[in-house]
Design a protein around this motif. Structure first.
Motif, short mmCIF file in Angstrom:
data_model
loop_
_atom_site.label_atom_id
_atom_site.label_comp_id
_atom_site.label_asym_id
_atom_site.label_seq_id
_atom_site.Cartn_x
_atom_site.Cartn_y
_atom_site.Cartn_z
N LYS A 167 1.03 -1.17 0.17
CA LYS A 167 0.01 -0.04 -0.03
C LYS A 167 0.88 1.26 -0.02
CE LYS A 167 -3.51 2.22 2.37
NZ LYS A 167 -4.53 2.28 3.49
N ASN A 168 1.78 1.24 1.09
CA ASN A 168 2.62 2.52 1.15
C ASN A 168 3.80 2.63 0.13
OD1 ASN A 168 1.13 2.35 3.81
ND2 ASN A 168 1.95 4.19 4.05
N ARG B 261 4.24 0.52 -2.44
CA ARG B 261 3.95 0.05 -3.84
C ARG B 261 5.03 -0.85 -4.32
NH1 ARG B 261 2.32 6.00 -6.45
NH2 ARG B 261 0.77 6.40 -4.61
#
Length: 396
Positions: free
Chosen positions: A353-354, A356
């Motif tokens: 999520k952060n 990637r």
């Protein structure tokens, strides 16, 4: 009669003073470097005047051969000038023949002002700053001067034989000077400019750069803005603050061919690249970070030990192990005094999520150079928290 003379004696200095513009940073020049220096100085939050020796910039005249980064700068620069002009849109007063010549936008409330196509007659020191004469009774006073033009008048003012523009250094790892980079140049090879090569010995609050060095222009603008903002001398420039400022505006400080500014991990890779914890591969005079290549024990062991005392103990106890996610978490937790389990949980949450990352979160996975750079930057912060001296040697 004496009373009348006193009145005129009081008024005249005010009239003369009204012909003097004051600014934090004055940039002189008409090329890519001058525009980059002025725009970066403005973006860094100090009052800036750009004095050009040509007519007002026209985006249509910009060569299609210029790099996208340069064309983007000009577009942003012109957009800002239009905004400035609109903010000053008032009924035009009757022309004042005594007004400063060819001023595009000059207003004390604005940070970026431009004087186009205006020659200057003299440059001289004014206290710790500079005074540039436009005419006999019209001048600009600045705390910092950035010369991105032929400096003949400046050489005469300083009474020196020559004033060489900043020369770039080819990236190599036989010395640590690359850690002091404030600009990277990739055309014709992998080059960088050290902050300490940008500064001029025995010449405070003065920066001189080549007219076509766009990258050096941005570095000079940030360096000048730092000195103006903190009311200090260029010789006292804070390397990490200036590097951080440039990175925040997406100026690459390491000349990696294969990691562009649009990369989601660009900032972490730039920071770890500057530390030398992961070094580029130099191939045909180009620098390649190889972000998807697996990281090896031997390439990161000594650089991390150079930065952290506790890392020496950890690597002594963990000989020739694979640099997988599990071992990397163990290492950063030990060196950074963090909980192993908390670090695992946090990384798992941020992995896709952060950060990637495209790979799955797997403790046994050998990390790529990209993944390792992001984790080290996030959990040890060697770029942000560890200082280096003027040669790039780590200070612990």
């Amino acid at each position: 009669m004496k009373r009348l003379f006193f009145v005129f004696a009081f008024i005249i200095p005010l009239v003369i003073h009204a012909q003097t513009l004051k600014t934090d940073v004055l940039v002189i020049g008409s090329g890519d470097a001058a525009y980059a220096a002025a725009f970066q100085s403005f973006r860094s939050g100090v009052k800036t005047i750009l004095l050009t020796q040509k007519v007002q910039l026209n985006l249509k005249n910009i060569s299609e051969t210029k790099p996208k980064q340069v064309k983007d700068l000009y577009q942003a620069f012109l957009k800002r000038e239009i905004e400035n002009a609109n903010s000053l849109a008032t009924p035009k007063p009757k022309a004042d023949k005594k007004a400063l010549p060819k001023i595009a936008v000059v207003d004390s409330t604005l940070l970026l002002n431009v004087i186009n196509n205006s020659p200057y007659t003299e440059i001289k020191r004014a206290g710790s700053g500079w005074e540039v004469k436009l005419t006999k009774d019209k001048s600009i006073r600045a705390k910092l001067l950035v010369m991105a033009d032929a400096p003949d008048k400046l050489i005469a003012a300083l009474k020196i034989s020559t004033l060489n523009a900043t020369a770039p250094t080819q990236l190599n790892y036989t010395e640590n000077l690359y850690r002091t980079t404030v600009a990277s140049l990739s055309s014709g090879g992998a080059y960088f400019i050290s902050l300490y090569n940008l500064l001029i010995p025995n010449q405070e609050n003065l920066l001189c750069i080549a007219a076509n060095q766009f990258e050096a222009g941005a570095a000079a603008g940030a360096t000048a803005a730092y000195a103006a903002f903190f009311d200090t001398k260029t010789s006292l420039s804070n390397l990490k603050r200036i590097q951080g400022e440039l990175l925040s505006y997406k100026h690459a400080l390491m000349p990696f061919e294969d990691v562009k500014a649009i990369d989601s991990n660009w900032l972490a890779i730039q920071k770890i690249g500057i530390t030398g914890i992961i070094k580029a591969e130099i191939k045909q005079d180009k620098a390649y970070f190889n972000p998807e290549q697996e990281v090896s024990y031997n390439e990161i062991k000594q650089p991390i030990k150079d930065y952290y005392y506790k890392a020496q103990l950890w690597f002594d106890d963990h000989q020739n192990i694979p640099i997988n996610l599990e071992n990397t978490i163990a290492m950063v937790s030990y060196v950074g005094n963090k909980s192993v389990e908390a670090t695992k949980a946090e990384l798992q949450k941020k992995w896709n999520k952060n950060y990637r990352f495209t790979a799955k979160y797997d403790l046994k996975k050998v990390l790529t150079r990209r993944e390792f750079a992001v984790i080290i930057n996030e959990y040890l912060k060697p770029f942000d928290d560890v200082n280096v001296d003027k040669t790039g040697r780590v200070i612990r």
